[in-house]
Design an enzyme around this catalytic site. Sequence first.
Site, PDB file in Angstrom:
ATOM      1  N   ASP A  68       0.865  -1.183   0.000  1.00 45.39           N
ATOM      2  CA  ASP A  68       0.000   0.000   0.000  1.00 45.39           C
ATOM      3  C   ASP A  68       0.900   1.231   0.000  1.00 45.39           C
ATOM      4  OD1 ASP A  68      -1.577   2.223   0.700  1.00 45.39           O
ATOM      5  OD2 ASP A  68      -3.052   0.923   1.669  1.00 45.39           O
ATOM      6  N   LEU A  69       0.937   1.889  -1.147  1.00 50.74           N
ATOM      7  CA  LEU A  69       1.859   3.014  -1.300  1.00 50.74           C
ATOM      8  C   LEU A  69       1.400   4.225  -0.494  1.00 50.74           C
ATOM      9  CD1 LEU A  69       2.592   2.529  -5.115  1.00 50.74           C
ATOM     10  CD2 LEU A  69       4.041   1.865  -3.172  1.00 50.74           C
ATOM     11  N   HIS A  93       8.464 -11.360   4.437  1.00 50.14           N
ATOM     12  CA  HIS A  93       9.144 -12.660   4.387  1.00 50.14           C
ATOM     13  C   HIS A  93       8.428 -13.753   5.181  1.00 50.14           C
ATOM     14  CE1 HIS A  93      13.249 -10.794   3.035  1.00 50.14           C
ATOM     15  NE2 HIS A  93      12.218 -10.350   2.343  1.00 50.14           N
ATOM     16  N   ASP A 148      10.403  -8.207  -5.313  1.00 47.89           N
ATOM     17  CA  ASP A 148      10.728  -8.770  -3.993  1.00 47.89           C
ATOM     18  C   ASP A 148       9.680  -9.792  -3.583  1.00 47.89           C
ATOM     19  OD1 ASP A 148       8.518  -7.384  -2.845  1.00 47.89           O
ATOM     20  OD2 ASP A 148       9.760  -5.633  -2.386  1.00 47.89           O
TER      21      ASP A 148
HETATM   22  O1  T3D Z   1       7.971  -1.549   1.931  1.00 47.77           O
HETATM   23  C1  T3D Z   1       8.017  -1.470   0.685  1.00 47.77           C
HETATM   24  O2  T3D Z   1       7.522  -0.526   0.075  1.00 47.77           O
HETATM   25  C2  T3D Z   1       8.705  -2.541  -0.081  1.00 47.77           C
HETATM   26  C3  T3D Z   1       7.735  -3.450  -0.704  1.00 47.77           C
HETATM   27  C4  T3D Z   1       7.410  -3.281  -1.980  1.00 47.77           C
HETATM   28  C5  T3D Z   1       6.499  -4.270  -2.588  1.00 47.77           C
HETATM   29  C6  T3D Z   1       5.612  -3.721  -3.672  1.00 47.77           C
HETATM   30  O3  T3D Z   1       4.563  -4.281  -3.807  1.00 47.77           O
HETATM   31  S1  T3D Z   1       6.119  -2.413  -4.639  1.00 47.77           S
HETATM   32  C7  T3D Z   1       4.774  -2.264  -5.807  1.00 47.77           C
HETATM   33  C8  T3D Z   1       3.555  -1.604  -5.211  1.00 47.77           C
HETATM   34  N1  T3D Z   1       2.398  -1.706  -6.081  1.00 47.77           N
HETATM   35  C9  T3D Z   1       2.237  -0.975  -7.170  1.00 47.77           C
HETATM   36  O4  T3D Z   1       3.080  -0.199  -7.565  1.00 47.77           O
HETATM   37  C10 T3D Z   1       0.916  -1.117  -7.910  1.00 47.77           C
HETATM   38  C11 T3D Z   1       0.166   0.191  -7.847  1.00 47.77           C
HETATM   39  N2  T3D Z   1      -1.130   0.053  -8.485  1.00 47.77           N
HETATM   40  C12 T3D Z   1      -1.284   0.077  -9.821  1.00 47.77           C
HETATM   41  O5  T3D Z   1      -0.351   0.150 -10.582  1.00 47.77           O
HETATM   42  C13 T3D Z   1      -2.701   0.008 -10.310  1.00 47.77           C
HETATM   43  O6  T3D Z   1      -3.565   0.377  -9.277  1.00 47.77           O
HETATM   44  C14 T3D Z   1      -3.092  -1.398 -10.821  1.00 47.77           C
HETATM   45  C15 T3D Z   1      -2.357  -1.683 -12.151  1.00 47.77           C
HETATM   46  C16 T3D Z   1      -2.780  -2.484  -9.805  1.00 47.77           C
HETATM   47  C17 T3D Z   1      -4.617  -1.428 -11.118  1.00 47.77           C
HETATM   48  O7  T3D Z   1      -4.961  -0.338 -11.951  1.00 47.77           O
HETATM   49  P1  T3D Z   1      -6.499   0.089 -12.128  1.00 47.77           P
HETATM   50  O8  T3D Z   1      -6.522   1.157 -13.164  1.00 47.77           O
HETATM   51  O9  T3D Z   1      -7.300  -1.126 -12.386  1.00 47.77           O
HETATM   52  O10 T3D Z   1      -6.958   0.625 -10.688  1.00 47.77           O
HETATM   53  P2  T3D Z   1      -6.597   2.031 -10.018  1.00 47.77           P
HETATM   54  O11 T3D Z   1      -7.604   3.046 -10.402  1.00 47.77           O
HETATM   55  O12 T3D Z   1      -5.170   2.373 -10.261  1.00 47.77           O
HETATM   56  O13 T3D Z   1      -6.750   1.659  -8.473  1.00 47.77           O
HETATM   57  C18 T3D Z   1      -8.007   1.673  -7.790  1.00 47.77           C
HETATM   58  C19 T3D Z   1      -7.797   2.284  -6.423  1.00 47.77           C
HETATM   59  O14 T3D Z   1      -6.877   1.493  -5.691  1.00 47.77           O
HETATM   60  C20 T3D Z   1      -7.169   3.663  -6.525  1.00 47.77           C
HETATM   61  O15 T3D Z   1      -7.692   4.428  -5.480  1.00 47.77           O
HETATM   62  P3  T3D Z   1      -8.761   5.626  -5.786  1.00 47.77           P
HETATM   63  O16 T3D Z   1      -8.145   6.504  -6.801  1.00 47.77           O
HETATM   64  O17 T3D Z   1      -9.973   4.904  -6.310  1.00 47.77           O
HETATM   65  O18 T3D Z   1      -8.987   6.275  -4.453  1.00 47.77           O
HETATM   66  C21 T3D Z   1      -5.721   3.406  -6.293  1.00 47.77           C
HETATM   67  O19 T3D Z   1      -5.010   4.499  -5.765  1.00 47.77           O
HETATM   68  C22 T3D Z   1      -5.778   2.294  -5.254  1.00 47.77           C
HETATM   69  N3  T3D Z   1      -4.558   1.475  -5.280  1.00 47.77           N
HETATM   70  C23 T3D Z   1      -4.204   0.590  -6.199  1.00 47.77           C
HETATM   71  N4  T3D Z   1      -3.029   0.038  -5.886  1.00 47.77           N
HETATM   72  C24 T3D Z   1      -2.626   0.612  -4.737  1.00 47.77           C
HETATM   73  C25 T3D Z   1      -3.613   1.542  -4.352  1.00 47.77           C
HETATM   74  N5  T3D Z   1      -3.479   2.295  -3.238  1.00 47.77           N
HETATM   75  C26 T3D Z   1      -2.352   2.113  -2.499  1.00 47.77           C
HETATM   76  N6  T3D Z   1      -1.369   1.239  -2.819  1.00 47.77           N
HETATM   77  C27 T3D Z   1      -1.465   0.481  -3.928  1.00 47.77           C
HETATM   78  N7  T3D Z   1      -0.504  -0.403  -4.225  1.00 47.77           N
END
Ligand code: T3D
Length: 266
Positions: A68-69, A93, A148
């Site tokens: 969750d970013l 982990h 990761d």
């Molecule tokens: O501690 C550490 O940080 C190290 C660990 C790192 C591990 C990781 O996982 S790093 C990678 C983190 N994840 C991402 O970068 C993915 C981010 N999300 C996206 O790229 C897109 O949301 C998706 C491709 C997964 C889906 O796209 P879409 O168009 O179907 O949906 P959306 O509109 O982007 O998302 C819907 C809602 O979910 C939106 O909120 P809103 O605008 O309706 O209020 C979006 O912000 C929220 N959301 C989606 N993914 C995340 C998230 N909020 C927080 N964190 C997320 N990862």
Amino acid sequence: MTDQAAHVLTTGERGVRTITLNRPEVLNACNLALLQALGQALRDAEKDESVRCVVITGAGRAFCSGQDLADVADRYTSPEPIELGSHLRKHYHPVIVRLRTMEKPVVAAVNGVAAGAGCSLALACDVRIAAESASFIEAFVNVGLVPDSASTFMLPRLIGVGRALEMCFTGRKLAAAEALSLGLVTRVVPDADLPAECAKLAQKLSGMPTRAIGLTKRALNAAWTADLESQLEYEAMLQTTAGQSHDHREGVLAFMEKRPPKFLGR
Ligand code: T3D
């Protein structure tokens, strides 16, 4: 229900524990509370002898969107250096290790997008069944990170190094049909059928000799880093254990008596 518990729902039916990641408004992104609840749910499933198969899925339209970013937004406004390793070691982990070492079959019912650590989570399960609308994104590169939570371990073993590198370098979305053609998932089913199809598989697995399945998982995990002689020896050792199980005796007796076996998972 506590806030933490609400982030992960668990249900149980006839030997199957279903764990549902439950933050649909953020595509089941992993905040601390979700990770802790998931860790607890997996520990409970592992310990409970009545649980003989685990299913992991997501609520709403996604499987899991990874870290969750928004939950860690403070890091990016603070002048302090960002240290991600300790967060991974402490919170991700244990979940990944438990999935890989739990001696019970774990099925990922991938109901939608699995991105970043959410993709890693799906890869760490034993079997993946995807809904037609599901997708897989090694999204780490899109935010300047390295894959990761064992994505670099599981992905090349599942689809080969070349394809893993391409997926991780580009951070592109792999649709369910392509995931099937690469062997990343074992089946793709219509969205509406996913819960029932996964339940059917989980029910089948939970009625099987799950002690032998657990030992098989151990053997296949070990094979990734073993040489031939040591793997043969390991198989012999595990077979000694399986050979002393109720289910081995029952399986052979049932075969000879021409009746269906009644496996107990021990
Ligand atoms: O501690 C550490 O940080 C190290 C660990 C790192 C591990 C990781 O996982 S790093 C990678 C983190 N994840 C991402 O970068 C993915 C981010 N999300 C996206 O790229 C897109 O949301 C998706 C491709 C997964 C889906 O796209 P879409 O168009 O179907 O949906 P959306 O509109 O982007 O998302 C819907 C809602 O979910 C939106 O909120 P809103 O605008 O309706 O209020 C979006 O912000 C929220 N959301 C989606 N993914 C995340 C998230 N909020 C927080 N964190 C997320 N990862």
